[in-house]
Design a protein around this motif. Structure first.
Motif, short mmCIF file in Angstrom:
data_model
loop_
_atom_site.label_atom_id
_atom_site.label_comp_id
_atom_site.label_asym_id
_atom_site.label_seq_id
_atom_site.Cartn_x
_atom_site.Cartn_y
_atom_site.Cartn_z
N GLU A 276 -7.51 -6.58 -10.44
CA GLU A 276 -8.82 -7.10 -10.10
C GLU A 276 -9.04 -7.16 -8.26
OE1 GLU A 276 -12.34 -9.74 -9.66
OE2 GLU A 276 -10.96 -9.13 -11.24
N ASN A 277 -8.58 -7.02 -7.57
CA ASN A 277 -8.67 -6.76 -6.08
C ASN A 277 -8.18 -5.62 -5.80
OD1 ASN A 277 -9.63 -9.12 -5.50
ND2 ASN A 277 -7.67 -9.81 -6.29
N PHE A 278 -8.48 -4.78 -4.68
CA PHE A 278 -7.99 -3.19 -3.94
C PHE A 278 -8.01 -3.05 -3.00
CE2 PHE A 278 -8.58 1.00 -3.29
CZ PHE A 278 -7.33 2.19 -4.00
N ILE A 279 -6.70 -2.21 -2.02
CA ILE A 279 -7.64 -2.51 -0.64
C ILE A 279 -7.05 -1.41 -0.54
CG2 ILE A 279 -6.40 -3.51 1.15
CD1 ILE A 279 -6.43 -6.38 -0.28
N PHE A 280 -7.42 -0.39 0.72
CA PHE A 280 -7.06 -0.09 1.20
C PHE A 280 -6.96 -0.34 2.49
CE2 PHE A 280 -9.53 3.30 -0.78
CZ PHE A 280 -8.71 4.81 -1.34
N LYS A 281 -5.30 -0.27 3.06
CA LYS A 281 -5.23 -0.70 5.04
C LYS A 281 -4.41 0.28 5.57
CE LYS A 281 -1.08 -3.24 6.12
NZ LYS A 281 -1.92 -4.64 6.52
N ILE A 282 -5.33 0.13 6.29
CA ILE A 282 -4.37 1.19 7.05
C ILE A 282 -3.62 1.80 8.12
CG2 ILE A 282 -6.28 2.59 9.74
CD1 ILE A 282 -8.04 1.59 7.21
N THR A 283 -2.77 2.85 7.53
CA THR A 283 -1.32 2.30 8.07
C THR A 283 -1.52 4.28 8.68
OG1 THR A 283 -1.32 3.50 5.95
CG2 THR A 283 -0.43 1.87 5.98
N ASN A 284 -0.08 4.36 9.68
CA ASN A 284 -1.08 5.49 10.09
C ASN A 284 1.01 6.04 9.84
OD1 ASN A 284 1.68 4.75 12.40
ND2 ASN A 284 -0.40 3.38 13.26
N ASN A 285 1.42 6.68 10.88
CA ASN A 285 2.66 8.18 10.43
C ASN A 285 4.40 6.71 10.80
OD1 ASN A 285 2.00 9.01 13.00
ND2 ASN A 285 3.73 8.70 13.09
N GLU A 286 3.43 6.03 11.74
CA GLU A 286 4.47 4.64 12.50
C GLU A 286 4.44 3.24 11.99
OE1 GLU A 286 3.19 3.84 16.40
OE2 GLU A 286 3.96 6.13 17.21
N THR A 287 3.40 3.67 10.76
CA THR A 287 3.96 1.91 9.87
C THR A 287 3.84 2.21 7.93
OG1 THR A 287 1.99 1.70 10.00
CG2 THR A 287 2.99 0.78 11.90
N ASN A 288 3.38 3.39 7.93
CA ASN A 288 3.44 3.24 6.22
C ASN A 288 4.48 3.44 5.72
OD1 ASN A 288 5.09 5.77 7.17
ND2 ASN A 288 3.15 7.28 6.48
N GLN A 290 7.15 1.57 7.06
CA GLN A 290 7.72 -0.30 6.93
C GLN A 290 7.20 -0.84 6.21
OE1 GLN A 290 10.59 -0.75 8.37
NE2 GLN A 290 10.20 -3.34 7.92
N TYR A 291 5.47 -0.44 5.74
CA TYR A 291 4.96 -1.56 4.91
C TYR A 291 5.22 -1.29 3.88
CZ TYR A 291 1.13 -2.27 8.98
OH TYR A 291 0.29 -2.81 9.74
N LEU A 292 5.66 -0.03 3.05
CA LEU A 292 5.66 0.52 1.98
C LEU A 292 7.52 -0.40 1.13
CD1 LEU A 292 5.28 1.56 -1.15
CD2 LEU A 292 6.76 3.37 -0.41
N LYS A 293 7.94 -0.55 3.06
CA LYS A 293 9.25 -0.62 2.51
C LYS A 293 9.14 -2.63 2.13
CE LYS A 293 14.15 -0.48 4.81
NZ LYS A 293 14.21 -0.15 5.98
N VAL A 294 8.17 -3.50 3.53
CA VAL A 294 8.41 -4.83 3.25
C VAL A 294 7.71 -4.95 2.18
CG1 VAL A 294 9.02 -4.72 5.75
CG2 VAL A 294 6.17 -4.79 5.01
N GLY A 295 6.39 -3.97 1.45
CA GLY A 295 6.31 -4.59 0.04
C GLY A 295 4.56 -5.19 0.76
N GLU A 296 4.32 -4.42 2.12
CA GLU A 296 2.79 -4.76 2.37
C GLU A 296 1.84 -4.00 1.86
OE1 GLU A 296 1.50 -7.09 4.52
OE2 GLU A 296 3.60 -7.87 4.53
N THR A 297 2.36 -2.74 1.70
CA THR A 297 1.73 -1.79 0.41
C THR A 297 2.26 -1.20 -0.59
OG1 THR A 297 2.47 0.37 1.62
CG2 THR A 297 0.54 -0.62 2.54
N ASP A 298 1.47 -0.91 -2.00
CA ASP A 298 2.19 -0.69 -2.72
C ASP A 298 1.95 1.52 -3.00
OD1 ASP A 298 1.94 -3.02 -4.20
OD2 ASP A 298 0.12 -3.44 -3.93
N PHE A 299 1.28 1.35 -2.24
CA PHE A 299 1.08 3.48 -2.38
C PHE A 299 0.51 2.98 -1.53
CE2 PHE A 299 -1.34 7.30 -2.38
CZ PHE A 299 -0.10 7.69 -3.73
#
Length: 573
Positions: A276-288, A290-299
């Motif tokens: 149902e929902n799709f989100i583009f989350k702004i990431t960069n080389n310092e965060t991408n 970590q975001y994937l690792k903690v489950g804040e992003t899926d791809f």
């Protein structure tokens, strides 16, 4: 239109650490599902082949991700908010439009054109007339019908005298297009609506560019064409942040610098997406990572190198895809400037830069030195163009011939001017973290000084457009046709002062036949001439490294669309 997924991130790397970490053939011991490796490069690094590595331990999946049962989050970089496929300049805005809009024609994973909104199309025997039949019962996301009138409006808009977007519809050679552009006609003669499901486009010249141009994203005439008058696009431009399309998702909201939100389109021609929902989350080389690792992003996408690859494997719950990109990394030359106008100086920069070392440091076996402006994955690629070796003595010889003599401080000068190059780099584009120190060291050895300036991307583009630079670092978008990789070298489109009539002629010839076998020798000849008179300094071909949470089904990234083709098919376990 070919919609590109523009995600490039690069970690800061220390040379000693990289070379010590990448010395062994680690990939040779991976399981069968892992990319294989073969020795390549001057430092003995391993070259990693394409492949999929499946998640090794789903039990590591964080609760944050597992609780998100109906929302998919992808990392991206800094969209600006111009969410119209024909007006955006920032490639990250292009990522957003790819979710919102659908095209008559799209491309498969090999770059071959296939129907999307079109059910089929036919080309006349003389290859000048295209007839599109639309799929039945098409709708925009607001439920309004999508018909041939909307296609006609879209193509007419692109011919409007006031249109100043990124698409050059003149390359489609539609009959009457020039007259409409010049306001000597009140319609485009070659655009004919046969019935609500059928549109015919008559062109005046055979070109490989025609189909992707006329088969692009379709705009709603009722929405974008409200009160449209030839020569006035002011109303349309007010809708850039309120987009309406026929893609798999509808626009919800944009929080600049943070995220873009979408909801599933119930009127999507292939059926409402399961997620149902799709989100583009702004990431960069310092965060991408970590975001994937903690489950804040899926791809997300990551610079393809051994460091990132090993860290992604350690996550456990991520599926990892590695495949050859259809793009390349390069330094743009200001060929119109005083310092680089002489092609011998540009050639000297090729000989004077250790591109193999750059590639090994940055990609750690996930890249190779680029010698022609097309990916090894393309049918137009050739190894018959002799590469520039790293040869500082040859570089010095060329600079001597060009009249640049070594001064008392070791920096060359001519007519009272120092050979000091202004290098434009980009914030968050850590390719420059490797390239700048290497370029300074290598070029100093041949008598050239380098002064680097790091800017945000839009500021960099503005300075380049003004000619206020000597060299600037870029990564191209992914190309599905070899023309895309050389278009910017044509004097009609080049923004860096490069002009060569022989190059222009070959670029044009490469699009004047639909026969691939006839195009191949044209491009090979073009690449040889570009080597002699280089508009850019080619650095590396690279691989694309992406990773996604294994609880997401349906992600099958490919070099042409990256994630685009997968988005409507996603499911969450």
């Amino acid at each position: 239109m070919n919609k590109q997924w523009m995600r490039i991130t690069v970690p800061v790397l220390a040379l000693a650490l990289v070379l010590s970490a990448c010395g062994g053939n680690k990939a040779a011991t991976e399981p069968d599902s892992a990319p294989k490796a073969e020795t390549a490069g001057s430092t003995g690094l391993t070259s990693v082949q394409d492949g999929l590595v499946k998640a090794s331990d789903l039990s590591k999946n964080p609760e944050t991700a597992k609780k998100r049962t109906n929302t998919f989050i992808s990392g991206t970089q800094t969209p600006e908010g111009i969410f119209n496929p024909y007006f955006y300049q920032n490639g990250w805005d292009g990522n957003v439009t790819s979710v919102l809009f659908a095209s008559l024609v799209t491309k498969d994973e090999t770059g071959k054109p296939i129907p999307e909104l079109a059910e089929k199309w036919e080309t006349s025997p003389d290859q000048l007339t295209y007839t599109f039949k639309l799929k039945p019962n098409l709708k925009f996301s607001d439920g309004s019908p999508l018909t041939a009138e909307d296609v006609a409006f879209t193509l007419t808009l692109l011919h409007d005298p006031a249109y100043d977007g990124r698409v050059d519809i003149a390359q489609a050679n539609i009959k009457g297009g020039k007259a409409y552009k010049e306001k000597t006609a009140d319609s485009v003669a070659g655009i004919k609506v046969v019935d609500p499901q059928t549109i015919q486009i008559v062109t005046e010249k055979v070109s490989t560019l025609t189909l992707p141009l006329i088969g692009g994203e379709v705009l709603s005439k009722a929405y974008y064409g409200k009160d449209y008058k030839q020569g006035n696009l002011d109303y349309i431009k007010t809708l850039h942040d309120k987009p309406l399309g026929a893609g798999p998702y509808k626009f919800d909201k944009f929080v600049k610098g943070q995220e873009v939100r979408f909801v599933a389109n119930p009127n999507y021609y292939a059926g409402k997406p399961a997620v149902e929902n799709f989100i583009f989350k702004i990431t960069n080389n310092e965060t991408n990572l970590q975001y994937l690792k903690v489950g804040e992003t899926d791809f997300d996408r990551f610079t393809a190198n051994r460091d990132n690859y090993d860290q992604l494997k350690a996550i456990g719950f991520a599926n990892i895809n590695t495949f050859t990109a259809t793009s390349y990394v390069y330094l743009d030359f200001n060929s119109g400037g005083k310092l680089l106008k002489d092609k011998r100086v540009r050639q000297a920069l090729y000989y004077g830069l250790d591109r193999q070392k750059f590639t090994d440091i940055l990609y750690q076996g996930f890249g190779e030195v680029a010698n022609v402006p097309v990916s090894p994955a393309s049918w137009a690629y050739t190894k018959d163009v002799t590469p520039y070796p790293f040869d500082p003595q040859k570089a010095k010889q060329l600079l001597d011939e060009a009249g640049w003599k070594v001064g008392a401080d070791g920096i060359r000068e001519k007519d009272g001017q120092k050979l000091k190059l202004q290098y434009l780099g980009r914030k968050g584009y850590n390719i420059d973290d490797v390239l700048i120190p290497l370029a300074k060291e290598n070029f100093k050895d041949i008598g050239i000084a380098v002064e680097a300036e790091i800017l945000d991307f839009n500021a960099l583009l503005a300075k380049r457009k003004k000619g206020d630079f000597d060299i600037a670092s870029f990564t191209s978008t992914n190309f599905s046709d070899p023309y895309d990789g050389v278009k910017s070298f044509h004097s009609k489109y080049n923004v860096s002062g490069y002009s060569n009539p022989a190059i222009d002629k070959l670029i044009d010839q490469g699009t004047e036949t639909l026969d691939t076998n006839k195009r191949i020798p044209i491009y090979h000849d073009l690449y040889k001439q570009l080597k002699d008179d280089p508009p850019v300094l080619l650095l590396s071909y690279l691989k694309i490294l992406s990773a996604h949470n294994a609880r997401i089904e349906g992600i099958n990234p490919d070099p042409v669309s990256i994630l685009n083709r997968s988005i409507p098919k996603l499911k969450i376990q």
